[in-house]
Design an enzyme around this catalytic site. Structure first.
Site, PDB file in Angstrom:
ATOM      1  N   ASP A 139       4.015 -22.470  -5.590  1.00  0.00           N
ATOM      2  CA  ASP A 139       3.407 -23.772  -5.835  1.00  0.00           C
ATOM      3  C   ASP A 139       4.498 -24.839  -5.700  1.00  0.00           C
ATOM      4  OD1 ASP A 139       1.542 -25.750  -6.934  1.00  0.00           O
ATOM      5  OD2 ASP A 139       2.673 -25.565  -8.795  1.00  0.00           O
ATOM      6  N   ASP A 146       4.202 -28.874  -7.058  1.00  0.00           N
ATOM      7  CA  ASP A 146       4.320 -29.802  -8.181  1.00  0.00           C
ATOM      8  C   ASP A 146       4.456 -29.060  -9.508  1.00  0.00           C
ATOM      9  OD1 ASP A 146       4.056 -31.734  -6.302  1.00  0.00           O
ATOM     10  OD2 ASP A 146       2.028 -32.347  -6.855  1.00  0.00           O
ATOM     11  N   ASP A 181       2.835 -22.868 -12.135  1.00  0.00           N
ATOM     12  CA  ASP A 181       3.015 -23.405 -13.493  1.00  0.00           C
ATOM     13  C   ASP A 181       1.723 -23.769 -14.209  1.00  0.00           C
ATOM     14  OD1 ASP A 181       2.616 -25.768 -11.741  1.00  0.00           O
ATOM     15  OD2 ASP A 181       3.046 -26.881 -13.567  1.00  0.00           O
TER      16      ASP A 181
END
Length: 280
Positions: A16, A18, A225
């Site tokens: 991922d 961001d 996250d």
């Protein structure tokens, strides 16, 4: 693509952006550079899997010196550099050349999504999509400057929205989305509306291409996250949950090994890779 001996699985890293490889506030990746350089030296592909747009990722890959396939718009768009899989006719599989890479829109066209959203908004729902926003408004809600915010608005298959209505109406809205063949994914800042694709679909599609092009066994490492990374992490041999405000809600179920970092963003990315490198 890897210097791993034939008797050992060849790693693939899916990440991922961001809040994971990129800092949530600054969008910087510098703390992860030692790990990125080491992966590049070992010829281990780092495959971006993000809600960001094709053009955003194309530009970021230049900064990262990354020339591997990637997944954009939460699994709805898969992009492969030309000749990356020389024995596979990607054009015959529906890929088209866009921004210098071969692209397949797994999630269909954004225009269809916008048409459906327009009909729903004209009933009883209040929400705001990227297509509705001026450059200044896009800049404000994304935290990007206007130039980069416009890149975030150049979508191929999905439409991020801000929900301005009640929780009760949200349930009704979701039901109507489903009736129209659409789904949604909650991201870090926005709700992404698209055909029912998510990050795992992009991963599965690329893994099939890798397995078709070579019989090398792969070990998959995934880093994310937030809850919208869950499906991707469930598919991984090693799942890394990067510390964030929402990482406690991420519980990888299918992964062979789960690593939780104590640091956030690219610092957590580097922390996890330091652990993983000891096993590679």
């Amino acid at each position: 693509m890897t210097d791993t001996p034939a008797h050992k699985p060849a790693p693939l890293v899916f990440t991922d952006l961001d809040g994971t490889l990129l800092d949530h506030d600054t969008y910087g990746f510098e703390p992860a550079l030692p790990a990125l350089h080491r992966l590049q030296t070992k010829k281990i592909p780092v495959i971006i899997n993000s809600s960001k747009t094709l053009i955003e990722i194309v530009q970021l890959r230049r900064a990262l010196n990354n020339d591997h396939p990637f997944i954009a718009e939460n699994g709805s768009v898969v992009a492969v550099p030309a000749n990356y899989f020389p024995d596979i006719d990607l054009v015959a599989q529906g890929f088209q050349l866009v921004s210098g890479v071969l692209v397949k829109r797994l999630g269909g066209d954004r225009e269809t999504v916008l048409e459906i959203l327009s009909r729903l908004r004209n009933t009883i729902f209040s929400f705001e999509g990227f297509a509705d926003m001026s450059p200044a408004r896009l800049s404000k809600v994304t935290g990007l400057n206007e130039k980069h915010a416009m890149l975030a608005g150049q979508r191929l298959s999905t439409e991020p929205i801000l929900w301005h209505d009640t929780a009760e109406k949200w349930n009704d809205f979701c039901a109507l989305l489903a009736e129209n063949g659409l789904g949604w994914v909650q991201g870090g800042r926005f709700i992404s509306i698209s055909r029912p694709f998510d990050k795992k679909d992009g991963v599965a599609f690329l893994l099939n291409l890798y397995s078709t092009s070579s019989n090398i066994k792969r070990v998959c490492i995934g880093l994310g996250d937030s809850p919208n990374d869950q499906a991707m992490l469930d598919m991984m041999d090693i799942a890394v949950v990067i510390c964030s405000a929402r990482s406690s809600k991420v519980e990888p179920k299918g992964a062979g090994t789960v690593i939780r970092t104590t640091r956030k963003g690219p610092r957590g990315w580097q922390e996890a890779m330091d652990i993983i490198f000891s096993t590679l």
